[in-house]
Write a protein that holds these residues in place. Sequence first.
Motif, PDB file in Angstrom:
ATOM      1  N   LEU A  32     -83.329  93.455  90.748  1.00  0.00           N
ATOM      2  CA  LEU A  32     -82.440  94.447  91.344  1.00  0.00           C
ATOM      3  C   LEU A  32     -82.266  94.192  92.842  1.00  0.00           C
ATOM      4  O   LEU A  32     -81.158  94.345  93.382  1.00  0.00           O
TER       5      LEU A  32
ATOM      6  N   THR B 117     -79.660  91.444  93.614  1.00  0.00           N
ATOM      7  CA  THR B 117     -78.245  91.681  93.316  1.00  0.00           C
ATOM      8  C   THR B 117     -77.661  92.904  94.020  1.00  0.00           C
ATOM      9  O   THR B 117     -76.448  93.111  93.972  1.00  0.00           O
TER      10      THR B 117
ATOM     11  N   ASP C 100     -75.750  96.204  87.881  1.00  0.00           N
ATOM     12  CA  ASP C 100     -75.681  94.957  87.129  1.00  0.00           C
ATOM     13  C   ASP C 100     -74.528  94.988  86.120  1.00  0.00           C
ATOM     14  O   ASP C 100     -73.785  94.010  85.984  1.00  0.00           O
TER      15      ASP C 100
ATOM     16  N   LYS D  11     -71.101  94.954  88.055  1.00  0.00           N
ATOM     17  CA  LYS D  11     -70.829  93.601  88.543  1.00  0.00           C
ATOM     18  C   LYS D  11     -70.335  92.703  87.407  1.00  0.00           C
ATOM     19  O   LYS D  11     -69.384  91.934  87.566  1.00  0.00           O
TER      20      LYS D  11
ATOM     21  N   SER E 283     -75.299  89.387  82.461  1.00  0.00           N
ATOM     22  CA  SER E 283     -76.256  90.048  83.347  1.00  0.00           C
ATOM     23  C   SER E 283     -76.749  89.077  84.406  1.00  0.00           C
ATOM     24  O   SER E 283     -76.800  87.866  84.179  1.00  0.00           O
ATOM     25  N   SER E 284     -77.108  89.625  85.561  1.00  0.00           N
ATOM     26  CA  SER E 284     -77.722  88.828  86.626  1.00  0.00           C
ATOM     27  C   SER E 284     -79.230  88.943  86.605  1.00  0.00           C
ATOM     28  O   SER E 284     -79.921  88.287  87.370  1.00  0.00           O
ATOM     29  N   ASN E 285     -79.747  89.803  85.722  1.00  0.00           N
ATOM     30  CA  ASN E 285     -81.159  90.167  85.769  1.00  0.00           C
ATOM     31  C   ASN E 285     -81.800  90.008  84.399  1.00  0.00           C
ATOM     32  O   ASN E 285     -81.472  90.730  83.469  1.00  0.00           O
TER      33      ASN E 285
END
Length: 372
Positions: free
Chosen positions: A136, A139, A220, A223, A285-287
């Motif tokens: 978190l 991002t 997330d 985005k 997802s970025s995570n």
Amino acid sequence: MLNNELNIVSFNVPFPPDNGGAVDVFYKLKSLSEAGVRIYLHTFEYGRGKQPELEKYCEKVTYYKRDRSSINGLRLTPYIVCSRKNQSLVQNLIASNAPILFEGIHTTYPLKNEKLKKVRTLVRMHNVEHDYYRGLSRTEPNLLKRFYYWVESVKLKRYQRILKKCDLVLSISPSDHAYFEKTLQVNSVILPAFHAYDRMQQLQKKGYFALFHGDLSIRDNSKAAHFLTGVFSKIDIPFIVAGRTNDKNLLAKIELAKNIQFIHLDSQEQLDDLIQRAHINVFWSSNASGVKIKLVNALFNGRFCLANTPVVKGSGLEDLCEIADDEKTLIYKLIQLMDQEFKEDHFGLRKERLASYDKKRNAALLLELLKD
């Protein structure tokens, strides 16, 4: 398990089951209730209200107020933990003398009390929490929030030693299990996520569009929605973004694209219908953290799943999804999948892999794990 009684401590009110954590908690307690367990639910309430639906599955539901004062952010204990510090909860658990299932590291403050050593204690970990908060922080564009997430990540990594005080950690994925057992050196078993479905849908004909859904108030997901809207505006594939949002920029982007539509989600039934009509369920997802419950839902309820690596990494579900990690590959896979039928062999592999997500089986496993 004495008298088939169980205390469950939930980080938030698990109804309605409209996010990943609530889904796992709600369908777990429902499955345990159907297996004959007398559940005493202890839950923190901060905005979701008291839910009479929970009384159908629990002998008693006790609500506790979460202390969200800013002073808790200055303590060495993580904010998500110390804001749930509650002496009434501790006393109720001690008086009960029944096994305890703590949902998330958020609820584990009572483990500091030596009197709980006399009862069996399990902690359900929905992810490796300090990794989640570190993600978190990477991002988040707001500098103040980014700093908070980074500090919370540091505190959580230090605090996670509390898990050595419980009898067993219930890990939600193979990668999390490996971390808790090998790196942290605590007793761990894999208990797959509980979910809403009793059987898989076997859909015969092709679907009509690609679908992305999620809680768009989460950074997330928001985005991802912006990125995917930009990608689909360049190709001629019908695309639906489903969720709830007040993001005017996102809605304006969608309005400009002839092949993209936004649908406001009001119910699980509405979402299930969209998943079943979609040809491709898209996840981005970025995570990387735990197992995405919405991916499990789509695997039970839909056709093709297309995701980037952070969505599936370490989940054990990698081979059930098409993987794309950049825009060029994503467009190629989308065009390719829209021309394919979801065939019997796709369904067969999915059925084999998802056998471990059988709720009755996992409720029985959990009952065995609760025994001394």
